[in-house]
Design an enzyme around this catalytic site. Structure first.
Site, PDB file in Angstrom:
ATOM      1  N   ARG A   1       9.665 -30.276 -22.105  1.00 16.54           N
ATOM      2  CA  ARG A   1       9.421 -29.497 -20.889  1.00 16.54           C
ATOM      3  C   ARG A   1       8.133 -29.930 -20.192  1.00 16.54           C
ATOM      4  O   ARG A   1       7.395 -29.123 -19.642  1.00 16.54           O
ATOM      5  CB  ARG A   1       9.366 -27.988 -21.192  1.00 16.54           C
ATOM      6  CG  ARG A   1      10.601 -27.440 -21.848  1.00 16.54           C
ATOM      7  CD  ARG A   1      11.835 -27.536 -20.973  1.00 16.54           C
ATOM      8  NE  ARG A   1      12.981 -26.994 -21.681  1.00 16.54           N
ATOM      9  CZ  ARG A   1      13.782 -27.695 -22.478  1.00 16.54           C
ATOM     10  NH1 ARG A   1      13.572 -28.996 -22.638  1.00 16.54           N
ATOM     11  NH2 ARG A   1      14.793 -27.136 -23.090  1.00 16.54           N
TER      12      ARG A   1
ATOM     13  N   SER B   1      13.636 -18.570 -19.028  1.00 10.77           N
ATOM     14  CA  SER B   1      12.736 -18.431 -20.182  1.00 10.77           C
ATOM     15  C   SER B   1      11.293 -18.363 -19.706  1.00 10.77           C
ATOM     16  O   SER B   1      10.800 -19.289 -19.060  1.00 10.77           O
ATOM     17  CB  SER B   1      12.912 -19.615 -21.139  1.00 10.77           C
ATOM     18  OG  SER B   1      14.220 -19.628 -21.664  1.00 10.77           O
TER      19      SER B   1
ATOM     20  N   GLU C   1       6.093 -20.683 -19.240  1.00 10.33           N
ATOM     21  CA  GLU C   1       6.839 -21.774 -18.621  1.00 10.33           C
ATOM     22  C   GLU C   1       6.764 -21.749 -17.096  1.00 10.33           C
ATOM     23  O   GLU C   1       6.557 -22.789 -16.480  1.00 10.33           O
ATOM     24  CB  GLU C   1       8.305 -21.765 -19.078  1.00 10.33           C
ATOM     25  CG  GLU C   1       9.081 -22.960 -18.565  1.00 10.33           C
ATOM     26  CD  GLU C   1      10.377 -23.204 -19.291  1.00 10.33           C
ATOM     27  OE1 GLU C   1      11.103 -24.131 -18.879  1.00 10.33           O
ATOM     28  OE2 GLU C   1      10.679 -22.496 -20.264  1.00 10.33           O
TER      29      GLU C   1
END
Length: 376
Positions: free
Chosen positions: A164, A248, A356
């Site tokens: 990520r 998320s 995130e």
């Protein structure tokens, strides 16, 4: 170039949070990006680049600067080689692209179905789900260097992909504006399933991939992935309040073996059960030391924040512990819950969860990923 003033940012994000932007420019041509950057430099105002808004958290006070919304569109497809190559504009809808590739018999993006947002964000976040990552199929990224106003091109290796993460999110954050992305996809092959939950759900659905050709197999995987994401309220649906999230909210932490053992010992001390285990999976990140990837959703729930937990104007989604849902439309409420979760998980496990979504302050700065402190 049209410059809009005092534009509400909340409708431009899936969280539905954000006050007004002082200025906003919708860039449908690359020339408009250059013009907007030059104008902002002349006016000495900060610039924040926005795509689909599915991974962005703006301040309740808005942004005292220019929001540059990338709406470049277009897909060029080359089917002349054994593999298909797609050169895609940064403002193209991501899930629409995935659906198009599958309908054309291409394989390589099916596990990334249902993810909201635009193509331009995929190399920045190294978007991934259910065992696939964009870095698996990305060939190159075209971008504008904001320091020189020149066009630059990065191959896959130069993007410095990690879990990520990428150079565009890390050391070169805010330096480049992605304008196009090129992907190379398989043809006439079946998808490779790496994620246990997806494999199990395919079995439950009675899908036998080895009995299907590549295109139909990819379509079957897409259907199951969309079903999984809908069951977790991870597909945007205006009629479902659980989808008023950024997906998320926390990353799955990756620990070294020594860190993992310390975390297990701490958890056993907390529970009083010396046989207690913490689920983990091998890290698939080939760019860093192999380690243990912990499911952040499990950590959140074991720390006491079960699905449906409410705190002021925010809540943990009824369907997935990693999705934090805005009820009030206020950044401060969402961050209060996020900070409480972060602090409790760290107290119990000794693990600091990283946010995130990108959090943007009123003055246009991007705040660190572990900073969930509400600010007045």
């Amino acid at each position: 170039m049209d410059i809009d003033e005092q534009v509400s940012l909340a409708p431009l994000t899936t969280l539905g949070i954000g006050g007004p932007a002082r200025y906003l420019v919708r860039c449908r041509q690359i020339e408009q990006i250059f013009g907007a950057l030059e104008w902002a430099a002349t006016e000495s105002i900060p610039v924040h680049v926005l795509g689909g808004g599915s991974n962005t958290l703006f301040s309740d006070a808005g942004l005292d600067g220019l929001v540059l919304r990338i709406e470049l569109a277009g897909v060029d497809t080359d089917m002349s080689q054994a593999k298909a190559e797609l050169r895609v504009a940064a403002g193209q809808d991501w899930d629409g692209l995935v659906q198009t590739t599958i309908a054309s018999g291409m394989v390589g993006l099916e596990c990334l179905s249902g993810i909201p947002g635009y193509v331009g964000a995929t190399p920045i976040q190294n978007v991934g789900a259910y065992g696939q990552e964009v870095s698996d199929v990305l060939v190159q990224v075209e971008a504008i260097d904001r320091t020189t106003l020149k066009t630059v091109v990065f191959d896959n290796e130069a993007c410095e992909f990690a879990y990520r993460d990428s150079r565009f999110k890390g050391r070169d954050r805010d330096r480049y504006i992605v304008t196009r992305v090129t992907y190379r996809l398989e043809r006439d092959t079946r998808p490779t399933i790496r994620y246990p939950e997806l494999a199990q759900q395919l079995q439950v659905a009675g899908v036998e991939l080895d009995r299907l050709d590549g295109g139909r197999a990819a379509a079957a995987v897409r259907d199951v992935v969309l079903g999984l994401r809908r069951s977790k309220a991870m597909v945007v649906d205006p009629s479902d309040p659980n989808t008023r999230s950024a997906g998320s909210f926390f990353l799955n932490p990756i620990l070294t073996s020594a860190q993992y053992e310390q975390t297990v010992m701490r958890w056993r001390s907390h529970t009083g059960d010396q046989a207690s285990e913490i689920p983990s999976y091998p890290s698939s990140d080939s760019h860093s030391e192999s380690g243990h990837k912990l499911p952040a959703a499990w950590l959140v729930e074991q720390a006491g924040f079960v699905r449906g937990t409410q705190h002021s104007g925010a809540a943990v989604s009824d369907r997935h512990a990693l999705a934090l849902v805005s009820r009030s439309g206020k950044e401060q409420d969402l961050l209060a819950l996020a900070h409480q979760i972060q602090r409790t998980v760290e107290d119990v496990f000794g693990v600091r969860l990283q946010r995130e979504p990108v959090r943007v302050a009123r003055e246009g700065t991007v705040l660190p990923s572990d900073d969930n402190e509400p600010r007045s």
